[in-house]
Write a protein that holds these residues in place. Structure first.
Motif, short mmCIF file in Angstrom:
data_model
loop_
_atom_site.label_atom_id
_atom_site.label_comp_id
_atom_site.label_asym_id
_atom_site.label_seq_id
_atom_site.Cartn_x
_atom_site.Cartn_y
_atom_site.Cartn_z
N MET A 82 0.83 -1.22 0.00
CA MET A 82 0.00 0.00 0.00
C MET A 82 0.86 1.25 0.00
SD MET A 82 -3.32 -0.29 0.08
CE MET A 82 -4.72 -1.19 0.72
N PHE B 188 -14.62 12.42 6.73
CA PHE B 188 -15.68 11.43 6.47
C PHE B 188 -15.94 10.63 7.74
CE2 PHE B 188 -13.79 11.87 2.15
CZ PHE B 188 -14.89 12.45 1.56
N ASP C 220 -18.93 0.25 6.69
CA ASP C 220 -18.15 0.82 5.60
C ASP C 220 -16.70 1.10 5.97
OD1 ASP C 220 -20.11 0.86 3.72
OD2 ASP C 220 -20.87 2.83 4.29
N ASP D 181 -13.64 -0.69 4.31
CA ASP D 181 -13.62 -0.47 2.87
C ASP D 181 -13.21 0.96 2.51
OD1 ASP D 181 -14.06 -2.28 0.84
OD2 ASP D 181 -15.87 -1.20 0.19
N GLU D 182 -13.80 1.90 3.22
CA GLU D 182 -13.51 3.31 2.93
C GLU D 182 -12.04 3.62 3.17
OE1 GLU D 182 -15.57 5.89 1.83
OE2 GLU D 182 -16.96 4.26 1.38
N ARG E 266 -9.55 1.42 3.17
CA ARG E 266 -8.76 0.71 2.16
C ARG E 266 -8.78 1.47 0.83
NH1 ARG E 266 -9.87 -2.54 -2.10
NH2 ARG E 266 -12.09 -2.61 -1.67
N ILE E 267 -9.96 1.89 0.45
CA ILE E 267 -10.09 2.59 -0.83
C ILE E 267 -9.28 3.87 -0.82
CG2 ILE E 267 -11.74 3.91 -2.20
CD1 ILE E 267 -13.76 1.60 -1.53
N GLU F 138 -5.67 2.88 -1.18
CA GLU F 138 -5.33 2.37 -2.51
C GLU F 138 -5.31 3.47 -3.54
OE1 GLU F 138 -6.73 -2.28 -2.33
OE2 GLU F 138 -7.79 -0.90 -3.66
N GLU F 139 -6.29 4.35 -3.43
CA GLU F 139 -6.33 5.46 -4.37
C GLU F 139 -5.08 6.31 -4.22
OE1 GLU F 139 -10.90 6.61 -5.46
OE2 GLU F 139 -9.89 7.72 -3.88
N ALA G 22 -2.13 4.95 -5.79
CA ALA G 22 -2.14 4.86 -7.25
C ALA G 22 -1.75 6.17 -7.92
CB ALA G 22 -3.54 4.44 -7.72
N ARG H 152 -22.42 -5.58 5.08
CA ARG H 152 -22.32 -4.32 4.35
C ARG H 152 -23.12 -4.40 3.06
NH1 ARG H 152 -18.70 -2.84 0.75
NH2 ARG H 152 -17.38 -4.60 1.23
N GLY I 176 -6.49 0.00 -6.48
CA GLY I 176 -6.67 1.45 -6.44
C GLY I 176 -6.34 2.12 -7.77
N ASP I 177 -5.32 1.62 -8.47
CA ASP I 177 -4.90 2.25 -9.73
C ASP I 177 -6.03 2.29 -10.75
OD1 ASP I 177 -3.04 0.69 -8.31
OD2 ASP I 177 -1.55 0.96 -9.88
#
Lengths: 578, 473
Positions: A297, A493, A499, A502-503, A505-506, A509-510, A513, B21, B105-106
């Motif tokens: 990550m 947030f 959530d 996930d939130e 992690r996202i 990850e974003e 990237a 979820r 993510g990419d």
């Protein structure tokens, strides 16, 4: 600014280090370590006598951090500046009695030749940038000591002060230049090297010393610099003295500066003991801070532990606690971690901060720091947190804060959440029940810790609404759940437990990237809204230009000025203006 | 709700019962979906019971469970084709690496966009077709329409599942937005232009299911190659259902042609309109229109998006693994038809940028095969008429031919000539009015068929043709 042979010195290889994916830790090389102490200094001598301390620069030519250059003429590299930063810090904590600090050279006829050019020429871009940032922070710390801590700085230039040497002098309150007909102050970077005096020099010249900008232009393009009376007339120095009376002038001026100080004469300092740090695989452990590196990550998860015990009952308990006092110990650990990551983990682009502990206990420490703010050591600790938070603001890493149940973000610790590019706070409890996450504002969040733009982190989040800060202020002392924290702009947030994972992690990850360069620029721009200050101009304007110039062929190309310096060959510039 | 109830209400093979979820997301979304269905789903009078198949699992016995269902009670489920053990990425920069079980993510934004675009077409087609129940040519056809509609609804569920399960908050927001756009709405249109046209009559429906759903087939095939495994598996299962939609299309068109040719042969005339059937030139004009509009759905001939999607492993080619090349296409070229110096010529472009064009060419070849079947019917009646696909540059709105006026034969003409002759090539308002006049009301009596269409050769699920496929009482 010296040609040199290649000495064999153990240490990290600056050329190959910071941009490789495997870190020096992994390549078996020594990481850059900012932990040091006066008995291990190679380049500075610290001498304290009553109210006056002297920091004498005496660079060990063969003591460079990496092989490939000799630190001739008191030129410096990061290793030299790490010692300076340590000395400035220790003077504040270990020597409450010191009211004035004299920076001078231990050598004859040479003060400091600035950053070592061979080192710069041989370093990759990332190291140059990290080096400049650290040295800038050190100079700002000197100014901070003078402005807020009553430790005034005098720079006694007893020889040539070129480039970074003169920039160091400009960090002091008073510059005394020996008037010997040859010693000059100069900023020869543009003329000689095709780069800028990037350690704040250009900004301090006009912002702090208020040198007329046309004269500043001339001065900054004049290789040999300016001597004696003209330097004084132009405001480049504050005083000149002939060699025969130089030492006496230094002493007189140091005493005069010390007389303006409010530092206690009889107080006993505390010792900043060696910081314990263990690196176990991908985990970095301190007493109150633990960090796990997630290479996939490109993130580092930082967990901050709340205090182990209650804050001292009264002020008399503080000095005996010394560097074990939780807010101080924690600040040292976080700072060391941030610097370790900056210098040794360039590919770790996101720092995720979380905390764990008793919110009331943190709030009690915060209240202690507020109640005893007049005490010299409390003042130092609060000022240290201010500098630490700025260092975090200025760190070219994405900052995410996670506020979960059991976290203890209150008062000064909450500033870490406010410093983050994004804050995530759990709405409601986790599935298995238990408490909700809460944070707590205190008076500390409303003025103690301004950023480089002079705004508090809350003010920086409320530029659109003058009432936002005062509304938040009315929440002081209350436990704020996610919805309240979001409403008062403390977090970004507020996902619920379903959530949450996930939130986060996202978001990670974003972040991983995106282009690291774009993120650095983005974060630096957004973290520093509103007004400019001298500091923000140094870290924003001057640094950004310097970092651009550092990448350009005119500096670092095969025929660039920085590359060719010392070879006798002339730089071959691309003459087109950009 | 117990997991048994939940699985009964939302049939699935994604372990919905243990994923809180996802459950919560779908439970919040489902009422909005039902509202949407009531507002924009088929207009069918008093809720009829239709003989529909419902997927309750992905195995041979489970994907087609037939029974009578009132449509709002249809059990829309979430199904992914079974995972392939050790599946590897088949193309692009990541070729040979294990497929992804989570969104990297990419590629998150690009994948979300692909899923949203695909997902948007599903409710759109339901909206386009919502009035057709009033003019159906038979109970059998009405049942087929409803089957298509509920399965388009299920395909929407499939895409929403991916958004909910893998894309967090913004995935949920996109899922909500899929219910808020409306086909043909000026303020909130569907994303792709072709899905904002009404499907005004049953000939248009058969053309749509023959052609536009076939575009869907090719899109789903290329997404079924995706490195993002849940997407690939979802699309593989959707393809089994999509096949039925194309079956409705081609058999519908064949039955129209069969009926027309019957009349032509019986009455020995080309002038069949007095006999209440669809003349072949009008049929050809509908074909011209729907074919050209569907070609636009494949996007620009030269596309950097398509190249990025391929290199990243998001969207492959049709039957990627059957293609004999390096599956990277770094240096490959592909001939793309262009209008250059007064002529159509094939010019080599980097194959990566020409992927849309390649998929379009695969589609055209598939359509040709289907059209061949219809032409054989015409020949079998001894009728001297050949249906033909128009030139790919004909009537295009997207891509490099959008600015050209081209006849179905491929002659480039000036705008004035185009306007004068357009009605020869595309359905005119009078053509459409004529088609509508053939379909004044629904024909629903079991075994009865409207005059303009022949009965099918066999019924659904081994039932006879006169089976009561829709109970309207």
């Amino acid at each position: 600014m010296v040609a040199s042979k290649v000495p064999a010195v153990a240490g990290p290889d600056l050329e190959s280090m910071p941009e490789t994916t495997t870190t020096p830790l992994h390549s078996g090389r020594d990481p850059i370590d900012v932990r040091t102490a006066p008995d291990r200094y190679r380049h500075w001598r610290l001498h304290v006598e009553g109210r006056i301390a002297t920091l004498a620069l005496d660079v060990d030519e063969s003591g460079g951090l990496a092989p490939g250059y000799e630190l001739k003429l008191n030129s410096y590299d990061l290793g030299v500046d790490i010692e300076l930063a340590d000395a400035v810090q220790r003077l504040r904590f270990e020597h409450p009695e010191v009211a004035a600090v004299v920076i001078r050279s231990a050598r004859e006829r040479v003060f400091c030749a600035g950053a070592n050019i061979r080192m710069l020429g041989g370093s990759n871009h990332a190291h140059k940038v990290a080096f400049c940032k650290f040295t800038n922070e050190t100079r700002c710390a000197i100014e901070d000591a003078s402005a807020y801590s009553g430790q005034r700085y005098l720079c006694a230039i007893n020889g040539t002060a070129a480039g970074g040497g003169y920039e160091l002098a400009m960090a002091a309150d008073w510059i005394l230049l020996v008037d010997d007909g040859s010693s000059a102050v100069s900023l020869p970077e543009v003329a000689l090297l095709g780069v800028l005096p990037g350690t704040g020099g250009l900004v301090r010249l006009v912002d702090k010393r208020k040198v007329r900008r046309d004269r500043a232009d001339f001065f900054s393009t004049t290789e040999e610099g300016v001597r004696g009376r003209r330097a004084l007339e132009w405001g480049l120095v504050d005083e000149i003295a002939p060699s025969s009376r130089f030492d006496a002038a230094v002493e007189t001026r140091a005493r005069a500066l010390a007389a303006t100080s409010d530092r206690p004469r009889a107080a006993r300092g505390i010792r900043l003991r060696d910081l314990e740090r263990r690196i176990e695989g991908e985990r970095i452990r301190y007493r109150y801070v633990e960090a796990d590196i997630d290479r996939e990550m490109r993130a580092c998860r930082i967990r901050i532990e709340g205090p182990a015990g209650a804050s001292p009952a009264d002020i008399d308990g503080l000095v005996p606690a010394g560097d074990a006092f939780w807010p101080l110990a924690l600040a040292r650990e976080i700072e060391d971690l941030i610097l370790h990551l900056r210098h040794n983990e360039p590919a770790i682009g996101t720092l995720v901060m979380a905390s764990e502990g008793d919110l009331d206990a943190v709030a009690a420490y915060d209240a202690f720091l507020l109640a005893h703010r007049a005490h010299w050591l409390v003042r130092e600790i609060r000022l240290y947190w201010k500098r630490l938070l700025k260092r975090i603001d200025l760190t070219a890493r994405s900052l995410l804060a996670l506020v979960e149940p059991g976290s203890c973000f209150a008062g000064f610790l909450l500033e870490l959440v406010l410093a983050a590019d994004r804050g995530y706070m759990l709405e409601g409890p986790f599935e298995d029940g238990g408490a909700e996450a809460v944070v707590r504002l205190t008076e500390s969040n409303f003025g103690c810790f301004p950023g480089v733009n002079g705004l508090t982190r809350l003010e920086a989040r409320g530029l659109d609404d003058e009432e936002a800060v005062s509304r938040a202020r009315r929440q002081i002392g209350r436990d704020l759940t996610a919805a309240d924290a979001e409403a008062h702009r403390l977090v970004t947030f507020t996902p619920d437990d379903i959530d949450w994972e996930d939130e986060v992690r996202i978001a990670l990850e974003e972040r991983a990237a995106f282009s690291p360069d774009a993120l650095t620029g983005l974060e630096a721009s957004l973290r520093c809204p509103g007004p400019e200050t001298m500091e923000s101009r140094i870290f924003g304007r001057l640094t950004a230009w310097q970092n651009w110039i550092f990448q350009r062929p005119n500096a670092v190309g095969e025929r660039g000025a920085l590359t060719l310096y010392g070879t006798g060959a002339r730089a071959d510039f691309d003459r087109k203006r950009v | 709700m117990s997991s048994v109830d939940l699985n009964d209400r939302i049939p699935n093979n994604v372990d919905l019962a243990s994923d809180r979820r996802l459950q919560r997301a779908l439970e919040q979304w489902q009422p909005a979906f039902l509202d949407w269905w009531r507002e924009m789903g088929p207009v069918a009078g008093a809720a009829p019971e239709a003989y529909l198949r419902t997927a309750i699992s992905v195995d041979r016995s489970g994907w087609a469970n037939f029974g009578f269902t009132r449509m709002p009670d249809y059990r829309w489920g979430v199904f992914l084709a079974d995972p392939e053990p050790d599946r590897r990425i088949g193309f692009g920069d990541h070729r040979g690496e294990p497929v992804w079980q989570r969104v990297p993510g990419d590629y998150r934004a690009a994948l979300r966009r692909l899923i949203v675009i695909q997902g948007d077409t599903e409710p759109a087609s339901v909206e386009q077709q919502r009035h057709l129940g009033r003019t159906c040519p038979s109970g059998y056809d009405l049942r087929n329409l409803f089957q298509i509609n509920v399965e388009e609804g299920r395909h929407l569920w499939a895409m929403v599942y991916l958004l909910h399960a893998y894309f967090g908050r913004d995935g949920r927001e996109e899922a909500q937005a899929l219910l808020e756009r409306r086909s043909g709405d000026a303020d909130r249109p569907r994303i792709l232009t072709a899905f904002n046209e009404r499907t005004p009559d049953w000939l248009a429906l058969f053309m749509f299911t023959f052609l536009t759903d076939r575009d869907g087939k090719f899109q789903l095939h290329s997404l079924a190659e995706s490195a993002f495994d849940p997407l690939a598996r979802t699309c593989r299962f959707m393809l089994t259902e999509e096949a039925h939609h194309m079956f409705v299309g081609i058999t519908g068109l064949a039955r129209v042609v069969e009926r027309t040719c019957e009349v032509m042969r019986t009455h020995r005339t080309d002038d069949v309109r007095p006999f209440g059937v669809i003349d072949l030139p009008t049929f050809q004009r509908y074909l011209n229109f729907h074919f050209s509009v569907t070609l636009d759905l494949f996007g620009a001939e030269i596309s950097t998006n398509a190249a990025g999607g391929y290199t990243g492993g998001l969207k492959g080619r049709f039957h990627e693994s059957d293609i004999d090349d390096d599956h990277r296409l770094d240096h490959a070229t592909y001939p793309v038809l262009q209008w250059v110096d007064g002529a159509f010529r094939r010019i080599d472009f980097p194959a990566l940028n020409a992927l849309n064009e390649r998929l379009r060419a695969d589609f055209v070849a598939d359509v040709e095969t289907g059209l061949g079947r219809i032409n054989r019917i015409i020949r079998s009646f001894g009728v001297d008429f050949q249906l033909a696909l128009p030139h790919v540059a004909f009537n295009r709105r997207v891509g490099m031919f959008a600015d050209l006026d081209v006849t179905p034969e491929g002659a480039v003409i000036d705008g004035e000539t185009w306007r004068r002759r357009e009605a020869e090539w595309l359905p005119s308002e009078s053509d459409r009015a004529y088609i509508r006049s053939l379909m004044p009301e629904a024909v629903t009596e079991p075994g009865k068929f409207a005059n303009w269409i022949a009965p099918p050769s066999r019924g659904i699920n081994h039932h006879p043709i006169d089976f009561e496929y829709v109970r309207l009482d």
